[in-house]
Design an enzyme around this catalytic site. Structure first.
Site, PDB file in Angstrom:
ATOM      1  N   ALA A  65       0.863  -1.181   0.000  1.00 44.13           N
ATOM      2  CA  ALA A  65       0.000   0.000   0.000  1.00 44.13           C
ATOM      3  C   ALA A  65       0.904   1.237   0.000  1.00 44.13           C
ATOM      4  O   ALA A  65       2.077   1.143   0.334  1.00 44.13           O
ATOM      5  CB  ALA A  65      -0.888  -0.001   1.242  1.00 44.13           C
ATOM      6  N   GLY A 104       0.335  -5.083   0.746  1.00 41.70           N
ATOM      7  CA  GLY A 104      -0.836  -4.982  -0.126  1.00 41.70           C
ATOM      8  C   GLY A 104      -0.593  -5.562  -1.504  1.00 41.70           C
ATOM      9  O   GLY A 104      -1.531  -5.986  -2.183  1.00 41.70           O
ATOM     10  N   GLU A 107      -1.211  -9.096  -1.120  1.00 37.98           N
ATOM     11  CA  GLU A 107      -2.643  -9.251  -0.849  1.00 37.98           C
ATOM     12  C   GLU A 107      -3.481  -9.155  -2.115  1.00 37.98           C
ATOM     13  O   GLU A 107      -4.494  -9.831  -2.252  1.00 37.98           O
ATOM     14  CB  GLU A 107      -3.092  -8.226   0.192  1.00 37.98           C
ATOM     15  N   GLU A 127       3.924  -5.711   7.193  1.00 36.06           N
ATOM     16  CA  GLU A 127       3.194  -4.635   7.864  1.00 36.06           C
ATOM     17  C   GLU A 127       3.544  -4.507   9.342  1.00 36.06           C
ATOM     18  O   GLU A 127       3.477  -3.414   9.906  1.00 36.06           O
ATOM     19  CB  GLU A 127       1.683  -4.861   7.722  1.00 36.06           C
TER      20      GLU A 127
HETATM   21  N1  T1G Z   1       4.742   3.302   0.206  1.00 34.05           N
HETATM   22  C1  T1G Z   1       5.258   4.486  -0.202  1.00 34.05           C
HETATM   23  N2  T1G Z   1       6.524   4.652  -0.646  1.00 34.05           N
HETATM   24  C2  T1G Z   1       7.310   3.554  -0.680  1.00 34.05           C
HETATM   25  C3  T1G Z   1       6.845   2.286  -0.258  1.00 34.05           C
HETATM   26  C4  T1G Z   1       5.504   2.176   0.195  1.00 34.05           C
HETATM   27  N3  T1G Z   1       4.959   1.020   0.557  1.00 34.05           N
HETATM   28  N4  T1G Z   1       7.873   1.390  -0.415  1.00 34.05           N
HETATM   29  C5  T1G Z   1       8.906   2.080  -0.907  1.00 34.05           C
HETATM   30  N5  T1G Z   1       8.585   3.370  -1.056  1.00 34.05           N
HETATM   31  C6  T1G Z   1       9.440   4.438  -1.602  1.00 34.05           C
HETATM   32  C7  T1G Z   1      10.626   4.688  -0.708  1.00 34.05           C
HETATM   33  O1  T1G Z   1      10.277   5.593   0.331  1.00 34.05           O
HETATM   34  C8  T1G Z   1      11.609   5.278  -1.698  1.00 34.05           C
HETATM   35  O2  T1G Z   1      11.171   6.616  -1.924  1.00 34.05           O
HETATM   36  C9  T1G Z   1      11.333   4.511  -2.987  1.00 34.05           C
HETATM   37  O3  T1G Z   1       9.996   3.983  -2.830  1.00 34.05           O
HETATM   38  C10 T1G Z   1      12.295   3.372  -3.211  1.00 34.05           C
HETATM   39  O4  T1G Z   1      12.260   2.563  -2.032  1.00 34.05           O
HETATM   40  C11 T1G Z   1      -2.836  -2.719   3.275  1.00 34.05           C
HETATM   41  C12 T1G Z   1      -1.114  -1.588   4.983  1.00 34.05           C
HETATM   42  C13 T1G Z   1      10.103  -2.413  -1.738  1.00 34.05           C
HETATM   43  C14 T1G Z   1      12.002  -3.591  -0.607  1.00 34.05           C
HETATM   44  O5  T1G Z   1       6.323  -2.267   3.904  1.00 34.05           O
HETATM   45  O6  T1G Z   1      10.523  -2.563   1.879  1.00 34.05           O
HETATM   46  O7  T1G Z   1       0.802  -2.747   2.304  1.00 34.05           O
HETATM   47  O8  T1G Z   1      13.291   7.740  -1.178  1.00 34.05           O
HETATM   48  O9  T1G Z   1      14.622   3.107  -1.381  1.00 34.05           O
HETATM   49  O10 T1G Z   1      15.876  -0.312  -1.329  1.00 34.05           O
HETATM   50  O11 T1G Z   1      -1.838  -4.607   4.221  1.00 34.05           O
HETATM   51  O12 T1G Z   1      11.050  -0.009  -0.431  1.00 34.05           O
HETATM   52  O13 T1G Z   1      12.890   7.251  -3.614  1.00 34.05           O
HETATM   53  O14 T1G Z   1      11.519   9.014  -2.429  1.00 34.05           O
HETATM   54  O15 T1G Z   1      13.294   1.334  -0.138  1.00 34.05           O
HETATM   55  O16 T1G Z   1      14.939  -1.056  -3.602  1.00 34.05           O
HETATM   56  C15 T1G Z   1       3.817  -2.824   3.037  1.00 34.05           C
HETATM   57  C16 T1G Z   1       8.150  -1.140   2.077  1.00 34.05           C
HETATM   58  C17 T1G Z   1       3.200  -1.455   3.116  1.00 34.05           C
HETATM   59  C18 T1G Z   1       7.330  -2.388   1.774  1.00 34.05           C
HETATM   60  C19 T1G Z   1      12.410  -1.665  -2.136  1.00 34.05           C
HETATM   61  N6  T1G Z   1       4.985  -2.773   2.200  1.00 34.05           N
HETATM   62  N7  T1G Z   1       9.173  -0.916   1.085  1.00 34.05           N
HETATM   63  O17 T1G Z   1      13.606  -1.341  -1.491  1.00 34.05           O
HETATM   64  O18 T1G Z   1      14.047   0.944  -2.529  1.00 34.05           O
HETATM   65  S1  T1G Z   1       1.829  -1.415   4.210  1.00 34.05           S
HETATM   66  C20 T1G Z   1       6.180  -2.470   2.722  1.00 34.05           C
HETATM   67  C21 T1G Z   1      10.324  -1.657   1.094  1.00 34.05           C
HETATM   68  C22 T1G Z   1       0.667  -2.357   3.433  1.00 34.05           C
HETATM   69  C23 T1G Z   1      -1.536  -3.450   3.457  1.00 34.05           C
HETATM   70  C24 T1G Z   1      -0.518  -2.718   4.254  1.00 34.05           C
HETATM   71  C25 T1G Z   1      11.361  -1.282   0.072  1.00 34.05           C
HETATM   72  C26 T1G Z   1      11.436  -2.252  -1.101  1.00 34.05           C
HETATM   73  P1  T1G Z   1      12.304   7.733  -2.311  1.00 34.05           P
HETATM   74  P2  T1G Z   1      13.627   2.009  -1.408  1.00 34.05           P
HETATM   75  P3  T1G Z   1      14.728  -0.472  -2.259  1.00 34.05           P
END
Ligand code: T1G
Length: 693
Positions: A65, A104, A107, A127
């Site tokens: 998400a 998400g 999901e 999450e």
């Molecule tokens: N939302 C918004 N921005 C995100 C994002 C996210 N989920 N994931 C990454 N970014 C941005 C990050 O801030 C950076 O921005 C750019 O993307 C590159 O990321 C309903 C509620 C996928 C393994 O927790 O683990 O789904 O600095 O530098 O090292 O159940 O990003 O370029 O401006 O980290 O290659 C669940 C979180 C969300 C995954 C890639 N998902 N992200 O790593 O690149 S909650 C996560 C990561 C959810 C649902 C629930 C990593 C990555 P900028 P990066 P990377």
């Protein structure tokens, strides 16, 4: 054809191919959700279409998400509702996953009727690391596919699974080494030919396993009593035995209860802070190429730094002064690499190549061809000046000369060279190949390209680089030196070392300050107190009475078998002789000990930490509050769910912090002083979050 900016649809015979393209990681933003919703509904009304396949362009399928939407008014379609629509699609929906299909993103795939994983795919439900739980059906559909025990483990650990494991568990239906689009077409054709059968996840019954969930919950009460979302995860997974719509309602309620917690705000602050901290103006300069690194000193820090550089694929020349010291350093590095091999962090072939990338030398002249030299010798200014004077002659102009000093004046070191613009501080934290924090200490004359190289090196070493100005202790150790005194004052005034440790561990620290001191070695602070004795202001209440006596007895903590605690047996018992020393020191100081409540211990400790942190902002040692937060999170074990001391300070507010300082100042007006910046914040209502923007 484009559905919107981030979603397109293509028809191939009777297959609808929906392509997601929302760089950099295809987060499920509102635009993506709207695009998917329109595309799926369009494919369902198109009589020509028999099967729908969703895949993604770029480096990954949907990574989750859009975290940036959290805490803001919800935007339709909400992800859970969209996923329910996918599941209810009259035509089978296939999803093709590549890269990191997380949260998400996974999901969405769980709501689809078939899941194809591509080579190198990692998937998971992380999450929990954001103070949340899978809130778009993950707690209901995962147990239907893989059972409750496997599902709760994946949800509570938040770990990434490799594609093979996911296939074995039943989270994926097949693996493919094709491109996302090709794999989508192949799977769609196989569905149409009956080679593979799609199915609705919500029609799968879940086998109840309340005993296992009870066991998980009992463990969480022990280990995560101060966190909300882990318990909510268990509650939601338990509801997966209900009819799916009822279970989804329980999940939605649990999700919103987790969403509305300071922990969620703290953990998300930490998530974005970890990425924002390297975004400094100098980062835009072109970093210098670093392929070969010289490390001077093969002790604990030097061998750790060399290990970190080797693991990042750099070639390393380790320089020591004697064969014996060099042999010890190399042996330590080999042991570190063997550890990485054993833990599966390093494949055998990489292990051999990494070992081969290390050379040992006894002369500094061996560094005449490195791109970066990192000095990690004894914390003595004369020794460092001598080494930098030699490096200045040995290394070509443009080669970066770095010191790992943890507090000495970098400008004074740089002044011993003819090119102070090439000098920088790279302050690693022990063990240097494990701890993620790297303070990038910028001297008055350090060139921007050298700073950019420091940040590029941090990223390459998978560390969190934080820019620091030059002062005694830079950011972390300067703040630590201040708040550690509070712990000593609390013991002199009436609390036991164990009460202080317990209060801070219940607050969320992994270890209290006395356990940390015993672990790091009490002699380190003892030397610092001795170093600073000559310049310690006479108004300052001395904090070393007890610790000095402990060290004078040769009790340096774990490494000498006793310190504040005894280490002869497995469990850490308080050292009774320390209790005697405390009583004697209180008597000498004329102190009548008084009981101190845990809440008061925490408030004083945190207020002291925040006060000194504010002063490092005022002195421009730290550029932003988030920089301080990342230092304390990644170098000092600050509780991640609190986001860091400055994020935590915003939950208290400047006015309350000032009131506390003024109250404490009645006991000690020298140690407890209100920083001007805090006063200004109280006046104009700004927060530390405002300063990060
Ligand atoms: N939302 C918004 N921005 C995100 C994002 C996210 N989920 N994931 C990454 N970014 C941005 C990050 O801030 C950076 O921005 C750019 O993307 C590159 O990321 C309903 C509620 C996928 C393994 O927790 O683990 O789904 O600095 O530098 O090292 O159940 O990003 O370029 O401006 O980290 O290659 C669940 C979180 C969300 C995954 C890639 N998902 N992200 O790593 O690149 S909650 C996560 C990561 C959810 C649902 C629930 C990593 C990555 P900028 P990066 P990377």
């Amino acid at each position: 054809m484009q559905i919107n900016d981030v979603v397109s649809i293509e028809t191939l015979d009777n297959i609808a191919l929906i392509c997601l393209n929302n760089p950099p990681v295809n987060v499920a933003s509102q635009a993506l959700r709207v695009g998917i919703q329109k595309a799926v509904s369009q494919a369902n009304v198109d009589a020509e279409i028999a099967v729908i396949a969703i895949y993604a362009a770029g480096r990954t399928f949907v990574a989750g998400a859009d975290i940036k939407e959290f805490g803001k008014p919800p935007l339709d379609p909400m992800l859970p509702d969209l996923i329910n629509e996918i599941e209810e699609s009259a035509k089978p929906v296939i999803t093709v996953l590549h890269g990191t299909a997380l949260g998400g993103g996974l999901e969405i795939a769980l709501g689809a009727h078939l899941r194809v994983g591509l080579n190198g795919l990692k998937l998971g439900l992380p999450e929990i690391h954001l103070g949340l739980l899978p809130g778009a059906g993950g707690t209901q559909r995962t147990p239907r596919l893989i059972g409750i025990p496997a599902a709760i483990e994946i949800i509570l650990s938040g770990r990434h699974l490799e594609a093979n494991e996911a296939l074995g568990l039943g989270l994926l239906d097949r693996l493919s080494d094709e491109s996302p689009r090709e794999a989508a077409i192949t799977a769609a054709k196989d569905v149409l030919s009956g080679t593979i059968n799609p199915r609705r996840t919500d029609e799968i019954e879940v086998k109840p396993d309340h005993a296992h969930l009870d066991e998980m919950e009992a463990k969480l009460v022990q280990t995560h009593s101060h966190l909300v979302s882990p318990h909510k995860c268990v509650e939601a997974v338990r509801a997966s035995t209900l009819p799916v719509n009822e279970g989804l309602k329980v999940e939605r309620q649990a999700f919103f209860e987790s969403m509305n917690t300071p922990q969620r705000a703290g953990l998300i602050h930490a998530f974005f802070g970890e990425r924002a901290v390297s975004k400094v103006s100098e980062f835009k300069s072109t970093p210098r190429e670093v392929a070969q690194v010289g490390v001077i000193g093969g002790g604990t820090m030097g061998s750790g730094i060399a290990t970190a550089c080797l693991l990042a694929g750099l070639r390393v020349i380790l320089v020591e002064t004697t064969e014996e010291a060099l042999g010890r350093g190399i042996a330590t590095i080999h042991k570190n690499l063997e550890g990485a091999l054993k833990r599966g962090k390093l494949a055998q072939d990489r292990f051999d190549a990494t070992k081969a990338a290390l050379k040992g030398e006894l002369q500094l002249t061996a560094l005449d061809n490195v791109d970066l030299a990192i000095e990690a010798v004894f914390e003595n200014m004369d020794v460092k000046k001598d080494i930098f004077g030699q490096l200045d002659k040995i290394c070509e102009p443009g080669v970066i000369l770095a010191s790992n000093t943890s507090y000495l004046d970098l400008d004074e070191i740089a002044a011993t060279t003819s090119r102070p613009e090439d000098v920088i501080g790279l302050h690693f934290f022990s063990p240097a190949h494990v701890m993620r924090l790297l303070e990038i200490v910028v001297g008055a004359k350090t060139d921007e390209s050298v700073i950019a190289t420091g940040f590029a090196l941090a990223k390459r070493l998978r560390k969190i680089g934080v820019k620091s100005g030059v002062c005694d202790g830079f950011i972390g150790n300067r703040i630590l030196a201040h708040y550690r005194k509070t712990a000593a004052y609390l013991v002199l005034d009436g609390a036991s070392p164990q009460e202080v440790d317990r209060a801070l561990e219940e607050f969320g620290f992994a270890m209290g300050p006395h356990k940390v001191g015993d672990l790091a070695g009490l002699d380190i602070d003892w030397m610092t107190r001795q170093r600073k004795a000559a310049t310690r202001p006479e108004e300052e209440r001395y904090s070393g009475h007890v610790a000095d006596r402990i060290c004078e007895n040769g009790w340096f903590g774990r490494k000498s078998g006793k310190g504040y605690y005894l280490y002869e047996s497995a469990n850490m018992l308080p050292n009774p002789e320390v209790e005697t020393i405390v009583a004697e020191e209180r008597e000498k100081a004329g102190i009548t000990p008084k009981p101190i409540a845990a809440a008061d211990i925490v408030d004083r400790y945190m207020t002291a930490m925040i006060s000194e942190a504010v002063r490092t902002l005022e002195d421009k040692i730290a550029a932003r509050p988030l920089d301080i937060d990342m230092v304390l999170l990644f170098g000092y074990g600050f509780p991640r769910h609190l986001g860091g001391p400055m994020h935590y300070a915003d939950t208290i507010g400047a006015k309350e912090l000032i009131n506390r300082i003024k109250t404490y100042a009645k006991e000690d007006s020298y140690y407890w002083r209100v920083p001007g910046l805090l006063r200004q914040m109280a006046d104009d209502g700004t927060t530390f979050a405002d300063m990060n923007r």
